[in-house]
Design a protein around this motif. Structure first.
Motif, mmCIF file in Angstrom:
data_model
loop_
_atom_site.group_PDB
_atom_site.id
_atom_site.type_symbol
_atom_site.label_atom_id
_atom_site.label_comp_id
_atom_site.label_asym_id
_atom_site.label_seq_id
_atom_site.Cartn_x
_atom_site.Cartn_y
_atom_site.Cartn_z
ATOM 1 N N LEU A 40 9.929 -0.604 -8.144
ATOM 2 C CA LEU A 40 9.712 -1.881 -8.823
ATOM 3 C C LEU A 40 9.720 -3.044 -7.828
ATOM 4 O O LEU A 40 8.890 -3.957 -7.925
ATOM 5 C CB LEU A 40 10.782 -2.083 -9.892
ATOM 6 N N ALA A 41 10.628 -3.000 -6.862
ATOM 7 C CA ALA A 41 10.670 -4.047 -5.832
ATOM 8 C C ALA A 41 9.395 -4.031 -4.996
ATOM 9 O O ALA A 41 8.853 -5.096 -4.663
ATOM 10 C CB ALA A 41 11.897 -3.856 -4.942
ATOM 11 N N ALA A 42 8.888 -2.851 -4.664
ATOM 12 C CA ALA A 42 7.652 -2.759 -3.888
ATOM 13 C C ALA A 42 6.468 -3.300 -4.685
ATOM 14 O O ALA A 42 5.597 -4.006 -4.124
ATOM 15 C CB ALA A 42 7.400 -1.318 -3.471
ATOM 16 N N ALA A 43 6.408 -3.007 -5.968
ATOM 17 C CA ALA A 43 5.313 -3.518 -6.797
ATOM 18 C C ALA A 43 5.374 -5.038 -6.899
ATOM 19 O O ALA A 43 4.340 -5.713 -6.802
ATOM 20 C CB ALA A 43 5.386 -2.893 -8.185
ATOM 21 N N LEU A 44 6.563 -5.580 -7.069
ATOM 22 C CA LEU A 44 6.693 -7.038 -7.123
ATOM 23 C C LEU A 44 6.318 -7.677 -5.788
ATOM 24 O O LEU A 44 5.731 -8.761 -5.756
ATOM 25 C CB LEU A 44 8.118 -7.430 -7.504
ATOM 26 N N GLN A 45 6.636 -7.002 -4.695
ATOM 27 C CA GLN A 45 6.268 -7.543 -3.387
ATOM 28 C C GLN A 45 4.756 -7.525 -3.202
ATOM 29 O O GLN A 45 4.199 -8.431 -2.582
ATOM 30 C CB GLN A 45 6.964 -6.750 -2.277
ATOM 31 N N MET A 46 4.070 -6.528 -3.743
ATOM 32 C CA MET A 46 2.607 -6.505 -3.669
ATOM 33 C C MET A 46 2.009 -7.647 -4.490
ATOM 34 O O MET A 46 1.042 -8.283 -4.061
ATOM 35 C CB MET A 46 2.074 -5.155 -4.148
ATOM 36 N N VAL A 47 2.571 -7.918 -5.659
ATOM 37 C CA VAL A 47 2.123 -9.058 -6.460
ATOM 38 C C VAL A 47 2.375 -10.352 -5.701
ATOM 39 O O VAL A 47 1.517 -11.239 -5.660
ATOM 40 C CB VAL A 47 2.833 -9.074 -7.826
ATOM 41 N N ASN A 48 3.524 -10.435 -5.068
ATOM 42 C CA ASN A 48 3.873 -11.624 -4.290
ATOM 43 C C ASN A 48 2.871 -11.830 -3.149
ATOM 44 O O ASN A 48 2.402 -12.947 -2.910
ATOM 45 C CB ASN A 48 5.300 -11.472 -3.745
ATOM 46 N N LEU A 49 2.550 -10.768 -2.446
ATOM 47 C CA LEU A 49 1.594 -10.865 -1.337
ATOM 48 C C LEU A 49 0.227 -11.307 -1.846
ATOM 49 O O LEU A 49 -0.432 -12.144 -1.216
ATOM 50 C CB LEU A 49 1.503 -9.526 -0.627
ATOM 51 N N THR A 50 -0.197 -10.767 -2.976
ATOM 52 C CA THR A 50 -1.482 -11.161 -3.553
ATOM 53 C C THR A 50 -1.490 -12.642 -3.914
ATOM 54 O O THR A 50 -2.466 -13.353 -3.639
ATOM 55 C CB THR A 50 -1.782 -10.318 -4.803
ATOM 56 N N LEU A 51 -0.407 -13.126 -4.509
ATOM 57 C CA LEU A 51 -0.335 -14.539 -4.868
ATOM 58 C C LEU A 51 -0.360 -15.436 -3.620
ATOM 59 O O LEU A 51 -1.015 -16.474 -3.616
ATOM 60 C CB LEU A 51 0.928 -14.814 -5.677
ATOM 61 N N VAL A 52 0.352 -15.023 -2.593
ATOM 62 C CA VAL A 52 0.391 -15.830 -1.371
ATOM 63 C C VAL A 52 -0.971 -15.867 -0.691
ATOM 64 O O VAL A 52 -1.428 -16.925 -0.229
ATOM 65 C CB VAL A 52 1.480 -15.300 -0.414
ATOM 66 N N LEU A 53 -1.657 -14.718 -0.629
ATOM 67 C CA LEU A 53 -2.961 -14.674 0.032
ATOM 68 C C LEU A 53 -4.023 -15.447 -0.751
ATOM 69 O O LEU A 53 -4.945 -16.006 -0.152
ATOM 70 C CB LEU A 53 -3.389 -13.231 0.239
ATOM 71 N N ARG A 54 -3.916 -15.474 -2.054
ATOM 72 C CA ARG A 54 -4.867 -16.234 -2.862
ATOM 73 C C ARG A 54 -4.555 -17.714 -2.865
ATOM 74 O O ARG A 54 -5.391 -18.521 -3.238
ATOM 75 C CB ARG A 54 -4.874 -15.722 -4.302
ATOM 76 N N GLY A 55 -3.333 -18.048 -2.513
ATOM 77 C CA GLY A 55 -2.938 -19.461 -2.497
ATOM 78 C C GLY A 55 -2.634 -20.019 -3.853
ATOM 79 O O GLY A 55 -2.729 -21.222 -4.088
ATOM 80 N N VAL A 56 -2.237 -19.162 -4.772
ATOM 81 C CA VAL A 56 -1.909 -19.606 -6.137
ATOM 82 C C VAL A 56 -0.514 -20.156 -6.188
ATOM 83 O O VAL A 56 0.393 -19.729 -5.584
ATOM 84 C CB VAL A 56 -2.061 -18.433 -7.134
#
Length: 56
Positions: A40-56
């Motif tokens: 679950l922590a790894a999945a949340l970190q992937m969501v976090n990385l996606t948000l950071v790279l998109r600049g949302v």
């Protein structure tokens, strides 16, 4: 920006909880719970990385 920080705090909290359970109960008796928290922590970190790279 605040979403990324909140998700990062949640990730660290999940990992900390997994380590705490590991120390209290041992890996063999709580293996499924520990692995679930880490995944679950790894999945949340992937969501976090996606948000950071998109600049949302």
């Amino acid at each position: 920006m605040w979403r990324a920080l909140v998700l990062l705090i949640i990730v660290f909290a999940l990992l900390g909880r997994a380590l705490w359970i590991w120390r209290r109960q041992g890996f063999r008796s709580a293996r499924q719970h520990i692995v679930m928290l880490i995944v679950l922590a790894a999945a949340l970190q992937m969501v976090n990385l996606t948000l950071v790279l998109r600049g949302v």
